[in-house]
Motif scaffolding. Structure first.
Motif, PDB file in Angstrom:
ATOM      1  N   PRO A 317       0.845  -1.194   0.000  1.00 37.48           N
ATOM      2  CA  PRO A 317       0.000   0.000   0.000  1.00 37.48           C
ATOM      3  C   PRO A 317       0.884   1.251   0.000  1.00 37.48           C
ATOM      4  N   MET A 318       0.475   2.256  -0.735  1.00 38.76           N
ATOM      5  CA  MET A 318       1.316   3.437  -0.912  1.00 38.76           C
ATOM      6  C   MET A 318       1.778   4.030   0.412  1.00 38.76           C
ATOM      7  N   LEU A 319       0.856   4.226   1.352  1.00 43.67           N
ATOM      8  CA  LEU A 319       1.203   4.835   2.631  1.00 43.67           C
ATOM      9  C   LEU A 319       1.522   3.796   3.711  1.00 43.67           C
ATOM     10  N   GLY A 320       1.522   2.513   3.331  1.00 45.48           N
ATOM     11  CA  GLY A 320       2.004   1.500   4.240  1.00 45.48           C
ATOM     12  C   GLY A 320       0.959   0.830   5.103  1.00 45.48           C
ATOM     13  N   TYR A 321      -0.319   1.063   4.853  1.00 44.81           N
ATOM     14  CA  TYR A 321      -1.346   0.386   5.641  1.00 44.81           C
ATOM     15  C   TYR A 321      -2.593   0.184   4.790  1.00 44.81           C
ATOM     16  N   LYS A 322      -3.325  -0.881   5.088  1.00 47.76           N
ATOM     17  CA  LYS A 322      -4.489  -1.255   4.290  1.00 47.76           C
ATOM     18  C   LYS A 322      -5.810  -0.878   4.943  1.00 47.76           C
ATOM     19  N   LYS A 323      -5.768  -0.464   6.194  1.00 50.44           N
ATOM     20  CA  LYS A 323      -6.967   0.069   6.828  1.00 50.44           C
ATOM     21  C   LYS A 323      -6.526   1.155   7.795  1.00 50.44           C
ATOM     22  N   GLY A 324      -7.485   1.878   8.372  1.00 50.12           N
ATOM     23  CA  GLY A 324      -7.149   3.020   9.200  1.00 50.12           C
ATOM     24  C   GLY A 324      -6.226   2.674  10.353  1.00 50.12           C
ATOM     25  N   LEU A 325      -5.324   3.581  10.652  1.00 52.55           N
ATOM     26  CA  LEU A 325      -4.392   3.388  11.755  1.00 52.55           C
ATOM     27  C   LEU A 325      -4.993   3.859  13.070  1.00 52.55           C
ATOM     28  N   GLU A 326      -4.400   3.392  14.160  1.00 52.14           N
ATOM     29  CA  GLU A 326      -4.699   3.896  15.505  1.00 52.14           C
ATOM     30  C   GLU A 326      -6.197   3.844  15.832  1.00 52.14           C
ATOM     31  N   GLY A 327      -6.813   2.693  15.597  1.00 56.45           N
ATOM     32  CA  GLY A 327      -8.217   2.530  15.972  1.00 56.45           C
ATOM     33  C   GLY A 327      -9.125   3.411  15.151  1.00 56.45           C
ATOM     34  N   SER A 328      -9.798   4.335  15.823  1.00 59.30           N
ATOM     35  CA  SER A 328     -10.746   5.213  15.122  1.00 59.30           C
ATOM     36  C   SER A 328     -10.048   6.350  14.408  1.00 59.30           C
ATOM     37  N   GLY A 329      -8.736   6.458  14.533  1.00 58.26           N
ATOM     38  CA  GLY A 329      -8.000   7.510  13.828  1.00 58.26           C
ATOM     39  C   GLY A 329      -7.607   8.650  14.741  1.00 58.26           C
ATOM     40  N   LEU A 330      -6.425   9.188  14.501  1.00 52.74           N
ATOM     41  CA  LEU A 330      -5.942  10.320  15.272  1.00 52.74           C
ATOM     42  C   LEU A 330      -6.239  11.612  14.532  1.00 52.74           C
ATOM     43  N   GLU A 331      -6.553  12.645  15.276  1.00 50.32           N
ATOM     44  CA  GLU A 331      -6.860  13.939  14.689  1.00 50.32           C
ATOM     45  C   GLU A 331      -5.651  14.871  14.815  1.00 50.32           C
ATOM     46  N   LEU A 332      -5.530  15.781  13.863  1.00 51.48           N
ATOM     47  CA  LEU A 332      -4.501  16.813  13.941  1.00 51.48           C
ATOM     48  C   LEU A 332      -4.845  17.776  15.069  1.00 51.48           C
ATOM     49  N   LEU A 333      -3.922  17.963  15.980  1.00 52.95           N
ATOM     50  CA  LEU A 333      -4.143  18.866  17.111  1.00 52.95           C
ATOM     51  C   LEU A 333      -4.045  20.313  16.622  1.00 52.95           C
ATOM     52  N   PRO A 334      -5.004  21.161  16.913  1.00 51.53           N
ATOM     53  CA  PRO A 334      -4.876  22.581  16.541  1.00 51.53           C
ATOM     54  C   PRO A 334      -3.604  23.163  17.138  1.00 51.53           C
TER      55      PRO A 334
END
Length: 421
Positions: A317-334
């Motif tokens: 996979p281009m970015l190195g993973y086939k499904k979402g990382l870190e469970g439900s996904g991490l958000e960019l911190l403001p």
């Protein structure tokens, strides 16, 4: 036999063509197949490229050639390369790119378009350093705790000269331009934008963060003075322009800025035009990747490594993973929620009660001083006041600086730099 087309036969493209020709035997031994460049595309056909390959000025000569298996995109820019790479992928051709700006803006769209067609980009980040492969493959067992990188050789060269030789910013910028390290318009390098593109690519691999350069904190080295350098030395710090990605409790911090870091850290010892990336995994601990971050042969080395990986069938996979990382996904911190230590430099009246006035204002924002240094000023009635804070929130330090500027005892702008411990 694998046939390659190169879009953009400049410094890197010419190196790719020449290395594939000159090191053909060892590359074939490692890839298992012979790899040849069938065609190159350039803007200006009258310019000598120093290569032994057919050249044209029409990208369709590569995109529409059924014999070309792999397209190497070295054009630069964003939207035109995006259209070209999209067309190549849709026609089933594998793509290798060194274009960090393209990926900073379109990596997720390209991943979707590529599907199972290889799209490799080792050369987009830190030149010849195999950091993409390390993160996509070597560190797959780890949650990535943090990334810190010196990802721009121009700024690292300038800061090294300022620190080791006492050079002033304007003088060393001119020298960097004369040596070819900095462009006539150096903003992309010294303003931190080049490093931000590379950081975003690494953050996508580590955390699945889909952010653009406009979404993150980016500051350059333009305002660093010898006063800041002196303070850093006296308190055991080095100043580096760092790209920082850090997993925190409520998200991921992404930021590029001049940073004071301990002189004892590994990355603080990286000088000159060299690049280095420190990656901390929850299982492996800290790993360090060091080498040439730019240059024709170094970058071409990474391009050819991707070509060989494609030929071997080692792509994933281009970015190195086939499904979402870190469970439900991490958000960019403001950026206003970033928490770190800070360094402040200001010009103040040389009289009693000034420090008390400043600390009183800082206390209103729950900011406490950790260390302080006073330096003489050319005006005998003023001094330069330098201090560091304990950890506090970015929003608080920014608000405090606005209030401090209004004090009658403070003159001009207040300089601020972040500290990583």
């Amino acid at each position: 036999m694998i046939k390659v087309g190169i879009l953009g036969v400049g410094t890197v493209g010419a190196s790719v063509a020449n290395i594939l020709e000159e090191n053909a035997d060892i590359i074939e031994a490692r890839a298992g197949k012979k790899i040849v460049v069938k065609h190159g595309v350039v803007k200006n056909l009258s310019k000598d490229r120093g290569v032994n390959i057919p050249l044209s000025d029409n990208v369709d000569d590569i995109l529409n050639d059924p014999e070309i298996d792999i397209v190497v995109e070295l054009m630069g820019g964003v939207e035109k390369p995006y259209a070209v790479v999209k067309k190549a992928l849709e026609s089933g051709k594998a793509v290798v790119t060194a274009n960090k700006a393209l990926l900073a803006y379109h990596r997720y769209e390209l991943q979707e378009i590529a599907g199972d067609t290889p799209l490799m980009y080792e050369a987009s980040t830190a030149g010849g350093i195999p950091i993409i492969g390390a993160m996509r493959n070597g560190l797959t067992a780890n949650h990535i705790e943090s990334i810190q990188g010196i990802m721009n050789g121009t700024t690292n060269y300038m800061l090294t000269k300022m620190i080791n030789e006492g050079a002033k910013y304007d003088e060393i910028l001119k020298e960097a331009q004369d040596l070819g390290y900095a462009e006539a318009d150096p903003t992309f390098d010294v303003g931190g934008f080049d490093a931000s593109h590379k950081l975003l690519i690494l953050a996508s691999i580590a955390y699945g963060i889909d952010a653009k350069p406009e979404d993150i904190l980016i500051e350059g080295i333009e305002n660093i003075t010898q006063t800041d350098v002196t303070f850093a030395k006296e308190f055991g710090y080095e100043i580096k322009l760092l790209g920082i990605a850090k997993k925190v409790e409520n998200g991921v911090e992404l930021r590029v800025h001049p940073t004071m870091i301990s002189q004892n850290s590994m990355i603080a010892k990286v000088d000159g035009v060299m690049n280095a990336v420190s990656v901390v995994g929850d299982r492996v601990g800290e790993t360090m990747y060091y080498g040439a971050g730019a240059g024709g042969d170094a970058t071409a080395s990474a391009v050819i490594a991707d070509i060989v990986d494609i030929v071997r069938g080692n792509h994933g996979p281009m970015l190195g993973y086939k499904k979402g990382l870190e469970g439900s996904g991490l958000e960019l911190l403001p950026e206003e929620e970033i928490v770190t230590n800070y360094y402040l430099r200001m010009e103040v009246d040389d009289q009693s009660g000034v420090l008390a006035s400043i600390t009183r204002e800082l206390e209103k924002f729950n900011i406490s001083i950790e260390s302080m240094l006073q330096k003489p000023h050319s005006n005998d009635e003023r001094v330069k006041l330098l201090f560091t804070t304990h950890k506090c929130q970015e929003a608080k330090i920014q608000e405090a600086m606005v209030v401090l500027k209004k004090l009658d005892c403070i003159y001009g702008e207040i300089a601020m730099m972040r500290i990583e411990k």
